[in-house]
Design a protein around this motif. Structure first.
Motif, PDB file in Angstrom:
ATOM      1  N   VAL A  93       1.040  -1.170   0.023  1.00 47.82           N
ATOM      2  CA  VAL A  93      -0.219   0.137   0.055  1.00 47.82           C
ATOM      3  C   VAL A  93       0.985   1.077  -0.073  1.00 47.82           C
ATOM      4  N   LEU A  94       0.924   2.047  -1.051  1.00 51.70           N
ATOM      5  CA  LEU A  94       1.391   3.363  -1.212  1.00 51.70           C
ATOM      6  C   LEU A  94       0.811   4.569  -0.350  1.00 51.70           C
ATOM      7  N   GLY A  95       1.382   5.330   0.169  1.00 54.37           N
ATOM      8  CA  GLY A  95       0.664   6.408   0.713  1.00 54.37           C
ATOM      9  C   GLY A  95      -0.026   7.390  -0.186  1.00 54.37           C
ATOM     10  N   TYR A  96      -1.035   7.784   0.152  1.00 52.59           N
ATOM     11  CA  TYR A  96      -1.861   9.032  -0.593  1.00 52.59           C
ATOM     12  C   TYR A  96      -1.032   9.935  -1.279  1.00 52.59           C
ATOM     13  N   ASP A  97      -0.095  10.527  -0.689  1.00 52.36           N
ATOM     14  CA  ASP A  97       0.628  11.262  -1.512  1.00 52.36           C
ATOM     15  C   ASP A  97       2.093  11.131  -1.774  1.00 52.36           C
ATOM     16  N   GLN A  98       2.632   9.804  -1.687  1.00 53.83           N
ATOM     17  CA  GLN A  98       3.762   9.385  -1.810  1.00 53.83           C
ATOM     18  C   GLN A  98       4.294   9.498  -3.514  1.00 53.83           C
ATOM     19  N   HIS A  99       5.495   9.918  -3.689  1.00 55.56           N
ATOM     20  CA  HIS A  99       6.002  10.234  -5.176  1.00 55.56           C
ATOM     21  C   HIS A  99       5.961   9.000  -6.100  1.00 55.56           C
ATOM     22  N   HIS A 100       5.867   7.899  -5.559  1.00 54.47           N
ATOM     23  CA  HIS A 100       5.945   6.528  -6.238  1.00 54.47           C
ATOM     24  C   HIS A 100       4.810   6.594  -7.070  1.00 54.47           C
ATOM     25  N   ASP A 101       4.947   6.016  -8.310  1.00 56.25           N
ATOM     26  CA  ASP A 101       3.957   5.545  -9.498  1.00 56.25           C
ATOM     27  C   ASP A 101       3.640   4.004  -9.281  1.00 56.25           C
ATOM     28  N   ARG A 102       2.253   3.851  -8.991  1.00 53.89           N
ATOM     29  CA  ARG A 102       1.719   2.613  -8.850  1.00 53.89           C
ATOM     30  C   ARG A 102       2.116   1.815  -9.825  1.00 53.89           C
ATOM     31  N   LYS A 103       2.217   1.726 -11.023  1.00 55.01           N
ATOM     32  CA  LYS A 103       2.357   1.167 -11.970  1.00 55.01           C
ATOM     33  C   LYS A 103       4.008   0.749 -12.065  1.00 55.01           C
ATOM     34  N   ASP A 104       4.648   1.746 -11.992  1.00 51.65           N
ATOM     35  CA  ASP A 104       6.287   1.571 -11.748  1.00 51.65           C
ATOM     36  C   ASP A 104       6.460   0.586 -10.884  1.00 51.65           C
ATOM     37  N   ILE A 105       6.188   0.769  -9.598  1.00 50.79           N
ATOM     38  CA  ILE A 105       6.157  -0.154  -8.642  1.00 50.79           C
ATOM     39  C   ILE A 105       5.714  -1.645  -8.742  1.00 50.79           C
ATOM     40  N   ALA A 129      -5.605  20.705  11.418  1.00 48.80           N
ATOM     41  CA  ALA A 129      -4.930  19.623  11.526  1.00 48.80           C
ATOM     42  C   ALA A 129      -3.485  19.650  10.475  1.00 48.80           C
ATOM     43  N   VAL A 130      -2.330  19.472  10.940  1.00 50.03           N
ATOM     44  CA  VAL A 130      -1.179  19.465  10.198  1.00 50.03           C
ATOM     45  C   VAL A 130      -0.756  18.266   9.652  1.00 50.03           C
ATOM     46  N   LEU A 131      -1.107  17.959   8.346  1.00 46.79           N
ATOM     47  CA  LEU A 131      -0.782  16.647   7.982  1.00 46.79           C
ATOM     48  C   LEU A 131       0.657  16.307   6.919  1.00 46.79           C
ATOM     49  N   SER A 132       1.451  17.215   7.236  1.00 50.03           N
ATOM     50  CA  SER A 132       2.745  17.048   6.424  1.00 50.03           C
ATOM     51  C   SER A 132       3.717  17.467   7.264  1.00 50.03           C
ATOM     52  N   THR A 133       5.034  16.426   7.578  1.00 54.66           N
ATOM     53  CA  THR A 133       6.004  16.841   8.159  1.00 54.66           C
ATOM     54  C   THR A 133       6.789  18.210   7.898  1.00 54.66           C
ATOM     55  N   GLY A 134       6.706  18.626   6.602  1.00 58.92           N
ATOM     56  CA  GLY A 134       7.131  19.912   6.300  1.00 58.92           C
ATOM     57  C   GLY A 134       6.299  21.062   6.808  1.00 58.92           C
ATOM     58  N   ARG A 135       5.017  20.786   6.867  1.00 60.57           N
ATOM     59  CA  ARG A 135       4.456  21.911   7.510  1.00 60.57           C
ATOM     60  C   ARG A 135       4.589  21.958   8.965  1.00 60.57           C
ATOM     61  N   ILE A 136       4.815  20.880   9.769  1.00 61.30           N
ATOM     62  CA  ILE A 136       4.928  21.150  10.950  1.00 61.30           C
ATOM     63  C   ILE A 136       6.330  21.664  11.266  1.00 61.30           C
ATOM     64  N   VAL A 137       7.253  21.425  10.277  1.00 62.12           N
ATOM     65  CA  VAL A 137       8.687  22.116  10.607  1.00 62.12           C
ATOM     66  C   VAL A 137       8.520  23.646  10.252  1.00 62.12           C
ATOM     67  N   GLU A 138       7.743  24.006   9.288  1.00 63.45           N
ATOM     68  CA  GLU A 138       7.609  25.475   8.889  1.00 63.45           C
ATOM     69  C   GLU A 138       7.016  25.921  10.036  1.00 63.45           C
ATOM     70  N   ARG A 139       5.554  25.574  10.654  1.00 63.40           N
ATOM     71  CA  ARG A 139       5.239  25.975  11.961  1.00 63.40           C
ATOM     72  C   ARG A 139       5.923  26.407  13.048  1.00 63.40           C
ATOM     73  N   ILE A 140       6.701  25.345  13.414  1.00 61.00           N
ATOM     74  CA  ILE A 140       7.594  25.454  14.399  1.00 61.00           C
ATOM     75  C   ILE A 140       8.605  26.648  14.120  1.00 61.00           C
ATOM     76  N   LEU A 141       9.285  26.701  12.742  1.00 59.78           N
ATOM     77  CA  LEU A 141      10.245  27.968  12.591  1.00 59.78           C
ATOM     78  C   LEU A 141       9.318  29.242  12.731  1.00 59.78           C
ATOM     79  N   ALA A 142       8.188  29.308  12.174  1.00 57.50           N
ATOM     80  CA  ALA A 142       7.593  30.725  12.210  1.00 57.50           C
ATOM     81  C   ALA A 142       7.319  30.843  13.594  1.00 57.50           C
ATOM     82  N   ARG A 143       7.036  29.914  14.548  1.00 62.37           N
ATOM     83  CA  ARG A 143       6.805  30.632  15.975  1.00 62.37           C
ATOM     84  C   ARG A 143       8.145  30.748  16.656  1.00 62.37           C
ATOM     85  N   HIS A 144       9.194  30.470  16.138  1.00 67.40           N
ATOM     86  CA  HIS A 144      10.345  30.736  16.832  1.00 67.40           C
ATOM     87  C   HIS A 144      11.405  31.717  15.967  1.00 67.40           C
ATOM     88  N   GLU A 145      10.742  32.561  14.996  1.00 70.48           N
ATOM     89  CA  GLU A 145      11.730  33.631  14.239  1.00 70.48           C
ATOM     90  C   GLU A 145      11.943  34.655  15.267  1.00 70.48           C
TER      91      GLU A 145
END
Length: 142
Positions: free
Chosen positions: A88-100, A126-142
């Motif tokens: 099972v590939l994740g919803y937003d994973q970059h892998h192409d199902r057919k290639d796999i 809800a924050v559903l991205s590690t990148g967005r979690i990091v962005e939110r942490i950085l924004a709060r600590h600027e």
């Protein structure tokens, strides 16, 4: 017994990760998860957390029966060892199902490839991205 395999980076766990793993677990009897090694993550920023810590956190999640670190050189080595019935590939994973699916067939791994659904939380903020979690942490600590 139906073995299911999920895979990903799983850096800074969030509800989207849990949704993915719950959905993957629901497709069989036993869920194996491969946690990508940091040096193999080239499609986005490398993980913040160490490989073993990310594997340990994934292993602690209720839907997961076994968590494994990925192979340093060949992502299909642990797949061959686990020999899943469903991958099972994740919803937003970059892998192409057919290639796999083609790569699995080439290695004679008889496995169906599916893609998980998107997680739609029933609450705001809800924050559903590690990148967005990091962005939110950085924004709060600027």
């Amino acid at each position: 017994m139906t073995d299911v395999l999920a895979q990903g980076t799983f850096d800074l766990l969030h509800p989207g990760h849990l949704h993915y793993l719950q959905e993957a677990a629901g497709r069989g009897d036993r869920l194996h998860v491969i946690v990508a090694r940091g040096e193999n993550v080239t499609h986005k920023q490398p993980p913040i957390l160490p490989d073993r810590q990310r594997r340990e956190m994934v292993a602690a999640l209720e839907p997961v029966d076994a968590a494994h670190l990925g192979h340093p050189d060949d992502i299909f080595v642990p797949v061959e060892r686990i020999d899943p019935d469903v991958l099972v590939l994740g919803y937003d994973q970059h892998h192409d199902r057919k290639d796999i699916a083609d790569a699995l067939a080439e290695r004679e791994i008889d496995c169906t490839v599916r893609r998980a659904s998107a997680y739609e939380p029933d609450y705001e903020g809800a924050v559903l991205s590690t990148g967005r979690i990091v962005e939110r942490i950085l924004a709060r600590h600027e």
